[in-house]
Design a protein around this motif. Structure first.
Motif, PDB file in Angstrom:
ATOM      1  N   PHE A  55       0.757  -1.130  -0.068  1.00 33.34           N
ATOM      2  CA  PHE A  55       0.005   0.006   0.074  1.00 33.34           C
ATOM      3  C   PHE A  55       0.795   1.162  -0.141  1.00 33.34           C
ATOM      4  N   VAL A  56       0.708   2.064  -0.743  1.00 39.96           N
ATOM      5  CA  VAL A  56       1.145   3.506  -0.871  1.00 39.96           C
ATOM      6  C   VAL A  56       0.331   4.457  -0.772  1.00 39.96           C
ATOM      7  N   HIS A  57       0.603   5.430   0.384  1.00 42.29           N
ATOM      8  CA  HIS A  57      -0.272   6.675   0.438  1.00 42.29           C
ATOM      9  C   HIS A  57       0.546   7.873  -0.013  1.00 42.29           C
ATOM     10  N   LEU A  58      -0.147   8.478  -1.179  1.00 40.28           N
ATOM     11  CA  LEU A  58       0.565   9.522  -1.744  1.00 40.28           C
ATOM     12  C   LEU A  58      -0.014  10.847  -1.231  1.00 40.28           C
ATOM     13  N   GLN A  59       0.920  11.880  -0.953  1.00 39.33           N
ATOM     14  CA  GLN A  59       0.713  12.996  -0.109  1.00 39.33           C
ATOM     15  C   GLN A  59       0.111  12.686   1.088  1.00 39.33           C
ATOM     16  N   CYS A  60       1.087  12.003   2.085  1.00 38.40           N
ATOM     17  CA  CYS A  60       0.450  11.476   3.185  1.00 38.40           C
ATOM     18  C   CYS A  60       0.349  12.508   4.393  1.00 38.40           C
ATOM     19  N   HIS A  61       1.259  13.606   4.069  1.00 34.55           N
ATOM     20  CA  HIS A  61       1.080  14.569   5.222  1.00 34.55           C
ATOM     21  C   HIS A  61       1.776  14.097   6.584  1.00 34.55           C
ATOM     22  N   ILE A  62       1.208  14.024   7.517  1.00 36.59           N
ATOM     23  CA  ILE A  62       1.770  13.573   8.918  1.00 36.59           C
ATOM     24  C   ILE A  62       1.352  12.176   9.171  1.00 36.59           C
ATOM     25  N   GLY A  63       0.808  11.391   8.145  1.00 40.97           N
ATOM     26  CA  GLY A  63       0.658  10.111   8.144  1.00 40.97           C
ATOM     27  C   GLY A  63      -0.512   9.582   9.051  1.00 40.97           C
ATOM     28  N   THR A  64      -1.322  10.291   9.353  1.00 41.83           N
ATOM     29  CA  THR A  64      -2.506   9.795  10.321  1.00 41.83           C
ATOM     30  C   THR A  64      -3.156   8.591   9.593  1.00 41.83           C
ATOM     31  N   ASP A  65      -3.474   8.858   7.965  1.00 39.58           N
ATOM     32  CA  ASP A  65      -4.379   8.031   7.338  1.00 39.58           C
ATOM     33  C   ASP A  65      -3.523   6.828   6.997  1.00 39.58           C
ATOM     34  N   THR A  66      -2.181   7.060   6.529  1.00 35.30           N
ATOM     35  CA  THR A  66      -1.354   6.010   6.361  1.00 35.30           C
ATOM     36  C   THR A  66      -1.183   4.858   7.550  1.00 35.30           C
ATOM     37  N   ILE A  67      -1.013   5.398   8.960  1.00 32.82           N
ATOM     38  CA  ILE A  67      -1.102   4.603   9.982  1.00 32.82           C
ATOM     39  C   ILE A  67      -2.442   3.884  10.210  1.00 32.82           C
ATOM     40  N   SER A  68      -3.452   4.442  10.009  1.00 32.19           N
ATOM     41  CA  SER A  68      -4.917   4.011   9.995  1.00 32.19           C
ATOM     42  C   SER A  68      -4.877   2.654   9.178  1.00 32.19           C
ATOM     43  N   TRP A  69      -4.534   3.078   7.792  1.00 28.88           N
ATOM     44  CA  TRP A  69      -4.699   1.650   6.712  1.00 28.88           C
ATOM     45  C   TRP A  69      -3.481   0.576   7.160  1.00 28.88           C
TER      46      TRP A  69
END
Ligand SMILES: C[S@@+](CC[C@H](N)C(=O)[O-])C[C@H]1O[C@@H](n2cnc3c(N)ncnc32)[C@H](O)[C@@H]1O
Length: 269
Positions: A55-69
């Protein structure tokens, strides 16, 4: 300002906001560390990760959604051009006890920088408006996907960008001109309106729903579904009210409803 200067202004804006956002109630980092998800209810309901692993999160900012996924069992990578935002993402990820690859890169250089392909490319929630070339963005997504991989895009609806912040009367063109909206914003941001900041100039671009869908199809992806929602994640205008369950913002009952967010799933053949 030329294009490089516009992108540098945007990066400076985000570099200054990253650390401010990480301590803001808006981003709820303590709740995230305690185990809450930052994802919207509709995301969890409509997008099944299935057997996907990478999974890659583009334009992840401070990563809150990246961490949640990532917590849902995905090997996650977060990419952003703001190094200061990624430093916060790394710190928050460590505090959540989750391993994520954080990569600093301009979006358009992502395929070369990451040198890897993924089962899921996830992006949005205030991402596409920072990009000047939506067709090039779609090709980046296509290059990052494995065969059979899926793009999951969740965005604020382009209709909502045409409305002025205060009364939500129509203020900007819906249709794309190619020119950026160069804003000399007030200090702070949507998450920390009270903050003192020095980088306050941004360049953003409008992309219509037709532009976005056509760019994705033009890059060879197959659109599986497109959903529109009459609510949004944050109070984009004082006109919006919290929903009865307090989880999203909606137009008041006396106003006609508009689509305020949309989501789209597309697959790479
Ligand atoms: C609103 S945030 C993304 C939404 C995310 N869901 C959030 O709020 O946490 C927008 C992000 O896009 C990043 N960004 C803007 N232009 C970019 C570019 N050209 N390449 C890579 N990242 C970019 C910014 O640094 C910022 O972190």
């Amino acid at each position: 300002m030329n294009r490089d200067q516009l992108f540098a202004a945007n990066r400076n804006w985000w570099d200054e906001r990253g650390p401010l956002h990480a301590t803001s109630p808006f981003y709820g980092i303590d709740r995230l560390i305690a185990g809450a998800t930052s994802l919207d209810d509709f995301e969890l309901a409509e997008f099944d990760i299935g057997s996907a692993r990478s999974f890659v999160h583009l334009q992840c900012h401070i990563g809150t959604d990246t961490i949640s996924w990532a917590r849902r069992g995905l090997e996650a990578t977060g990419l952003d051009f703001s190094v200061a935002s990624l430093e916060q993402a790394k710190n928050i990820g460590n505090r959540c006890g989750i391993e994520i690859r954080w990569v600093a890169s301009d979006l358009y250089e992502a395929p070369e920088t990451l040198a890897k392909t993924y089962d899921i490319v996830y992006t949005g929630k205030g991402a596409l408006n920072w990009l000047d070339d939506i067709e090039r963005w779609a090709w980046v997504v296509a290059k990052l996907l494995n065969s059979g991989g899926r793009l999951y895009l969740v965005e604020f609806h382009p209709i909502s960008w045409i409305l002025g912040d205060e009364e939500w009367a129509i203020k900007n063109d819906y249709f794309t001109t190619g020119d950026p909206y160069i804003e000399h914003d007030p200090e702070g941001s949507y998450a920390v309106p009270e903050a003192t900041t020095s980088a306050n100039t941004t360049a953003e671009w409008q992309h219509t729903l037709a532009d976005i869908v056509s760019a994705i199809a033009g890059a060879g992806l197959t659109i599986r579904w497109l959903h529109e929602f009459p609510f949004t994640e944050f109070q984009q205008s004082p006109v919006l009210r919290k929903s009865a369950d307090g989880r999203v913002y909606e137009l008041p009952p006396e106003m006609p409803r508009l689509p305020l967010m949309f989501s789209l799933c597309a697959t790479k053949p």
